[in-house]
Design a protein around this motif. Structure first.
Motif, PDB file in Angstrom:
ATOM      1  N   PHE A  28      33.952  41.524  38.095  1.00 39.65           N
ATOM      2  CA  PHE A  28      33.973  42.133  39.432  1.00 39.65           C
ATOM      3  C   PHE A  28      33.247  43.474  39.437  1.00 39.65           C
ATOM      4  O   PHE A  28      32.827  43.958  40.476  1.00 39.65           O
ATOM      5  CB  PHE A  28      35.409  42.340  39.919  1.00 39.65           C
ATOM      6  CG  PHE A  28      36.163  41.062  40.091  1.00 39.65           C
ATOM      7  CD1 PHE A  28      35.644  40.043  40.862  1.00 39.65           C
ATOM      8  CD2 PHE A  28      37.380  40.878  39.478  1.00 39.65           C
ATOM      9  CE1 PHE A  28      36.324  38.853  41.017  1.00 39.65           C
ATOM     10  CE2 PHE A  28      38.079  39.688  39.625  1.00 39.65           C
ATOM     11  CZ  PHE A  28      37.544  38.679  40.392  1.00 39.65           C
ATOM     12  N   PRO A  83      31.485  36.745  38.526  1.00 42.26           N
ATOM     13  CA  PRO A  83      32.792  36.165  38.178  1.00 42.26           C
ATOM     14  C   PRO A  83      32.769  34.639  38.198  1.00 42.26           C
ATOM     15  O   PRO A  83      33.502  34.004  37.438  1.00 42.26           O
ATOM     16  CB  PRO A  83      33.720  36.684  39.274  1.00 42.26           C
ATOM     17  CG  PRO A  83      33.017  37.837  39.880  1.00 42.26           C
ATOM     18  CD  PRO A  83      31.557  37.622  39.688  1.00 42.26           C
ATOM     19  N   ASN A  84      31.908  34.069  39.057  1.00 42.52           N
ATOM     20  CA  ASN A  84      31.898  32.610  39.160  1.00 42.52           C
ATOM     21  C   ASN A  84      31.135  31.946  38.024  1.00 42.52           C
ATOM     22  O   ASN A  84      31.084  30.731  37.941  1.00 42.52           O
ATOM     23  CB  ASN A  84      31.364  32.158  40.524  1.00 42.52           C
ATOM     24  CG  ASN A  84      30.013  32.762  40.837  1.00 42.52           C
ATOM     25  OD1 ASN A  84      29.450  33.462  40.001  1.00 42.52           O
ATOM     26  ND2 ASN A  84      29.494  32.501  42.010  1.00 42.52           N
ATOM     27  N   ARG A 112      31.694  33.085  34.774  1.00 40.65           N
ATOM     28  CA  ARG A 112      32.403  33.408  33.532  1.00 40.65           C
ATOM     29  C   ARG A 112      33.603  32.477  33.345  1.00 40.65           C
ATOM     30  O   ARG A 112      34.291  32.179  34.317  1.00 40.65           O
ATOM     31  CB  ARG A 112      32.885  34.862  33.574  1.00 40.65           C
ATOM     32  CG  ARG A 112      31.736  35.845  33.733  1.00 40.65           C
ATOM     33  CD  ARG A 112      32.205  37.270  33.572  1.00 40.65           C
ATOM     34  NE  ARG A 112      31.063  38.175  33.780  1.00 40.65           N
ATOM     35  CZ  ARG A 112      31.061  39.449  33.453  1.00 40.65           C
ATOM     36  NH1 ARG A 112      32.146  39.987  32.914  1.00 40.65           N
ATOM     37  NH2 ARG A 112      29.997  40.201  33.664  1.00 40.65           N
ATOM     38  N   PRO A 113      33.844  32.081  32.115  1.00 34.87           N
ATOM     39  CA  PRO A 113      34.943  31.132  31.870  1.00 34.87           C
ATOM     40  C   PRO A 113      36.301  31.828  31.833  1.00 34.87           C
ATOM     41  O   PRO A 113      37.124  31.571  30.977  1.00 34.87           O
ATOM     42  CB  PRO A 113      34.592  30.550  30.500  1.00 34.87           C
ATOM     43  CG  PRO A 113      33.873  31.663  29.807  1.00 34.87           C
ATOM     44  CD  PRO A 113      33.138  32.426  30.872  1.00 34.87           C
ATOM     45  N   VAL A 114      36.498  32.747  32.753  1.00 32.68           N
ATOM     46  CA  VAL A 114      37.788  33.437  32.843  1.00 32.68           C
ATOM     47  C   VAL A 114      38.292  33.337  34.278  1.00 32.68           C
ATOM     48  O   VAL A 114      37.510  33.272  35.209  1.00 32.68           O
ATOM     49  CB  VAL A 114      37.682  34.934  32.464  1.00 32.68           C
ATOM     50  CG1 VAL A 114      37.211  35.098  31.050  1.00 32.68           C
ATOM     51  CG2 VAL A 114      36.761  35.670  33.413  1.00 32.68           C
ATOM     52  N   ASN A 115      39.595  33.307  34.434  1.00 31.29           N
ATOM     53  CA  ASN A 115      40.193  33.337  35.768  1.00 31.29           C
ATOM     54  C   ASN A 115      41.217  34.454  35.817  1.00 31.29           C
ATOM     55  O   ASN A 115      41.776  34.843  34.797  1.00 31.29           O
ATOM     56  CB  ASN A 115      40.862  32.008  36.104  1.00 31.29           C
ATOM     57  CG  ASN A 115      39.836  30.924  36.408  1.00 31.29           C
ATOM     58  OD1 ASN A 115      39.990  29.779  36.012  1.00 31.29           O
ATOM     59  ND2 ASN A 115      38.763  31.301  37.075  1.00 31.29           N
ATOM     60  N   THR A 116      41.416  34.965  37.023  1.00 25.08           N
ATOM     61  CA  THR A 116      42.280  36.123  37.182  1.00 25.08           C
ATOM     62  C   THR A 116      43.509  35.786  38.016  1.00 25.08           C
ATOM     63  O   THR A 116      43.407  35.060  38.999  1.00 25.08           O
ATOM     64  CB  THR A 116      41.504  37.266  37.882  1.00 25.08           C
ATOM     65  OG1 THR A 116      40.332  37.544  37.117  1.00 25.08           O
ATOM     66  CG2 THR A 116      42.342  38.520  37.978  1.00 25.08           C
ATOM     67  N   GLY A 146      39.515  26.057  42.756  1.00 21.83           N
ATOM     68  CA  GLY A 146      38.578  26.254  41.650  1.00 21.83           C
ATOM     69  C   GLY A 146      37.930  24.952  41.218  1.00 21.83           C
ATOM     70  O   GLY A 146      36.721  24.885  40.979  1.00 21.83           O
ATOM     71  N   ALA A 178      44.950  29.785  38.917  1.00 19.93           N
ATOM     72  CA  ALA A 178      44.060  30.330  37.899  1.00 19.93           C
ATOM     73  C   ALA A 178      43.978  29.420  36.672  1.00 19.93           C
ATOM     74  O   ALA A 178      42.973  29.404  35.977  1.00 19.93           O
ATOM     75  CB  ALA A 178      44.529  31.724  37.497  1.00 19.93           C
ATOM     76  N   PRO A 192      41.456  25.340  36.638  1.00 22.30           N
ATOM     77  CA  PRO A 192      40.121  25.034  36.105  1.00 22.30           C
ATOM     78  C   PRO A 192      40.055  25.103  34.580  1.00 22.30           C
ATOM     79  O   PRO A 192      38.979  25.016  34.015  1.00 22.30           O
ATOM     80  CB  PRO A 192      39.240  26.130  36.724  1.00 22.30           C
ATOM     81  CG  PRO A 192      40.050  26.786  37.770  1.00 22.30           C
ATOM     82  CD  PRO A 192      41.472  26.633  37.347  1.00 22.30           C
ATOM     83  N   PRO A 247      40.477  27.669  32.276  1.00 23.03           N
ATOM     84  CA  PRO A 247      39.583  28.711  31.767  1.00 23.03           C
ATOM     85  C   PRO A 247      39.858  28.943  30.283  1.00 23.03           C
ATOM     86  O   PRO A 247      40.917  28.554  29.779  1.00 23.03           O
ATOM     87  CB  PRO A 247      40.004  29.937  32.578  1.00 23.03           C
ATOM     88  CG  PRO A 247      41.454  29.707  32.869  1.00 23.03           C
ATOM     89  CD  PRO A 247      41.593  28.225  33.054  1.00 23.03           C
TER      90      PRO A 247
END
Ligand SMILES: Nc1ncnc2c1ncn2[C@@H]1O[C@H](COP(=O)(O)OP(=O)(O)OP(=O)(O)O)[C@@H](O)[C@H]1O
Ligand SMILES: [Mg+2]
Lengths: 320, 371
Positions: free
Chosen positions: B67, B87-88, B90-94, B114, B162, B165, B167
């Motif tokens: 972000f 952010p879309n 990256r293999p991370v979710n928040t 997602g 989160a 998907p 992550p």
């Protein structure tokens, strides 16, 4: 524990239900009393004139304007039909009136669409400014409101007339060789109305965007949405109420526009208000004017109900 | 303690953060929210960022999520430089602090969002959403709107959304702070269960030391945009390297003492009564004999004793806390000392104000601070 006690404490007072009833009655009384001024205004300033218009629409026109107190359905007949001058038995649809109806509805609709298309990025731009600048931009948006409508319309004329800014520029740049006729066309009316009513779309859409939590957009990006998907699936649905309010605010004054079609459309490209004015003025047919005014009212109401029905039904499907 | 530098075992590190800085500009004034942070977060661990409000926890998380863009330094996720990736990508979710559930979508649509954005087929979306609903025990609420469920339930949905998907890393920004104590405890074990079940790397932000100590595999303590120390909860608690860390986590006694002799990773220090004891040295500190340092002794690592006391003190008062009693002592040289006595029920000796008692510190209970 404390919570349980609290609830038990409330439940232990069944007789507490008695006094609120009297209090409620008193509160109701005050509610009525306080809304009395609004009610009076509604009755005398809105319903009264409307009633007069309804009555006039079923009377007979007097020779030099005004009405004769003689009930007649002619005005309503004339709204839609005409009799041949030579053969009174031959009745045809009154295309000159119907085309004015059509122009009004169509131009108001187009104005609303244009305002929505232009209003969204404008509102988005303002809502993404830093807090200090936002107020300035909002102020700029409302500046045209401070200027007289006639003057603003003349300003538009100055831009689009044959020797106006746009045509001179294009001709000087050798893009065109003779001026494009824009004045006195529906296009001119459309530009004028879109310009005048745009703020009425921008403000409610901005208000809806302002309430939008940026973290929702971030959550969208975080969950692999592209910018476009975030716009389509998160922003649009959440600012819809702003669009609905804006559309109503633009459509209603557009369809009743008088000054803009008068100055930019010339005498030919009339809209409903111009036609109505004509009946009360040169036409000296007050009942027809009144009937046309009521027809305008009915169109607006029907459009409104239809619009809210489809939107509302949609909403129910989406939320239900 | 060896991983304070974050360089250890980089092969298995899911996230690698190197000299990461973030400067916010407000007009002409620069504010350094993150200051050369370096840390490695291992694959599959429950990693906690712990620190007081405003220390830069959220900023660090937002830089990992994408972000915000760093002012300097790099973020490497799964061996890949993510600079410039949104952010879309990256293999991370928040999991956001306020959950940020989409208010116009049902619980199920929120969870499936997602997956739909990743272009998964309707069947996959439905199947995964069902599994996630089950995982967070929200099957019955699938058709509701976020506004129609409780705060704790919203929390679960945010978590499921989160996780759906799948992550590699889940970033959680104080996800429990809005919940009341009971729900919070419930969700703590729930989170831990989910982390163990899914095997996903969790980066968890909190300013609650108990939460950090009970849930984490490793903790990084932050202050003023820096990571002061990282390590296992026991490591951080028993061997704080800095005064801030010792102070922030648990109750602590600070004593100013003199180094008598240094012995590799340990040192002999002179205690207030004059006796010497062995103390652990923090990473990177090797003071010479005769220098003054501050040591830390946890209240529960000290006990009242009749023989072989390390030092003596005068009882100021003893406060009964149910399971234990906090005894406040005055030591020679006007320093104060608190120790904690387990209340075993029988035969508790009364400690009248003004009485002199001997204090014994447990083996390994003395830690030298870096500052
Ligand atoms: N966009 C920004 N512009 C300017 N300063 C910022 C911005 N975001 C954060 N800061 C500042 O950076 C510092 C760290 O903020 P951050 O949100 O990371 O703290 P935090 O550790 O998450 O605190 P909390 O526990 O209160 O959430 C704060 O002093 C904050 O004021
Ligand atoms: Mg924060």
């Amino acid at each position: 524990m404390a919570v349980t006690q609290h609830i038990a404490g409330q439940g232990a007072q069944p007789d507490a239900a008695e006094p609120p009833l009297a209090a409620e009655r008193e509160r109701n009384f005050w509610k009525w009393l306080l809304s009395l001024p609004a009610l009076l205004i509604l009755i005398f300033a809105a319903s009264g004139p409307l009633l007069i218009v309804v009555v006039y629409s079923i009377l007979t026109p007097a020779e030099y304007g005004g009405v004769v107190w003689e009930i007649s359905g002619r005005a309503w007949f004339q709204v839609f039909f005409r009799r041949d001058i030579f053969d009174p038995d031959e009745v045809t649809l009154n295309w000159s009136h119907l085309s004015v109806f059509w122009r009004s509805v169509s131009l108001a609709f187009q104005t609303t669409v244009i305002c929505a298309i232009l209003g969204f990025p404008t509102a988005w731009f303002i809502s993404t400014r830093p807090p200090g600048q936002r107020e300035i931009w909002l102020l700029l948006i409302t500046i045209p409101f401070w200027t007289n409508l006639v003057i603003r319309t003349f300003a538009i004329q100055e831009v689009i007339r044959n020797q106006g800014v746009v045509n001179s520029l294009l001709m000087n740049l050798n893009i065109i060789h003779s001026p494009i006729q824009m004045m006195y066309t529906d296009f001119a009316i459309l530009i004028g109305m879109a310009y005048v009513f745009l703020p009425l779309m921008v403000l409610p859409v901005f208000a809806a965007m302002d309430k939008l939590d940026v973290r929702l957009l971030e959550a969208g990006y975080d969950l692999y949405a592209s910018r476009w998907e975030v716009l389509r699936r998160i922003v649009f649905p959440l600012v819809r109420p702003g669009f609905i309010a804006g559309s109503i605010l633009v459509f209603i004054p557009s369809i009743g526009s008088y000054v803009t079609p008068r100055l930019l459309g010339g005498g030919r490209n009339m809209m409903l208000s111009n036609l109505i004015e004509l009946q009360f003025g040169q036409g000296r047919n007050w009942p027809l004017g009144a009937a046309l005014a009521l027809a305008l009212l009915v169109i607006v109401l029907v459009a409104l109900v239809f619009y809210l029905r489809t939107i509302g039904g949609d909403e129910e499907k989406r939320h239900g | 303690m060896a991983d304070t530098t974050g360089r250890a075992a980089s092969a298995t590190n899911e996230i690698e953060i190197k000299r990461l800085s973030k400067v916010f500009w407000q007009g002409d004034a620069a504010f350094r929210a993150l200051d050369e942070v370096t840390i490695g977060i291992r694959s599959g661990e429950f990693f906690t960022l712990l620190g007081p409000s405003g220390c830069g926890k959220t900023t660090l998380l937002r830089l990992i999520a994408g972000f915000e863009q760093p002012s300097a330094g790099e973020v490497i996720i799964n061996g890949r430089q993510v600079a410039g990736l949104g952010p879309n990508a990256r293999p991370v979710n928040t999991v956001f602090q306020n959950y940020a559930l989409f208010p116009h979508m049902t619980v199920a649509d929120n969870i499936g969002f997602g997956l739909r954005m990743l272009g998964k087929s309707a069947a996959v979306v439905r199947e995964t959403t069902g599994r996630m609903l089950e995982l967070v025990r929200m099957e019955a609420m699938a058709a509701r709107k976020p506004s129609e469920i409780s705060g704790g339930q919203q929390q679960r949905v945010a978590l499921a959304r989160a996780l759906a998907p799948q992550p590699r890393v889940l970033l959680l920004d104080e996800p429990l702070s809005a919940l009341d104590l009971k729900l919070r405890k419930e969700m703590q074990s729930e989170l831990k269960r989910l982390q163990t079940e899914t095997g996903i790397t969790f980066v968890f932000v909190t300013h609650d030391q108990h939460e950090a100590l009970t849930m984490s595999d490793r903790i990084a303590v932050m202050s003023g945009g820096r990571i002061l120390q990282s390590g296992s909860p026991a490591d951080i608690y028993n061997h704080p390297a800095e005064r801030f860390v010792a102070d922030f986590i648990g109750d602590t006694n600070f004593l100013d003492v003199e180094i008598v002799a240094v012995n590799g990773r340990a040192a002999d220090v002179r205690l207030p009564g004059g006796g010497t004891r062995r103390a652990s040295l923090p990473e990177g500190l090797s003071p010479s004999a005769g220098t003054n340092v501050t040591i830390v002794i946890r209240p529960e690592h000290a006990s009242i004793t009749d023989e072989a006391a390390d030092f003596e003190g005068t009882v100021e008062d003893a406060v009964f806390f149910g399971t234990d009693t906090h005894v406040h002592l005055r030591l020679p040289g006007e320093s104060r000392f608190t120790l904690r006595r387990q209340n075993t029920g029988a035969g508790a000796v009364a400690l009248p104000e003004g009485s002199r008692v001997g204090v014994r510190v447990a083996e390994g209970g003395i830690q030298v601070l870096r500052n």
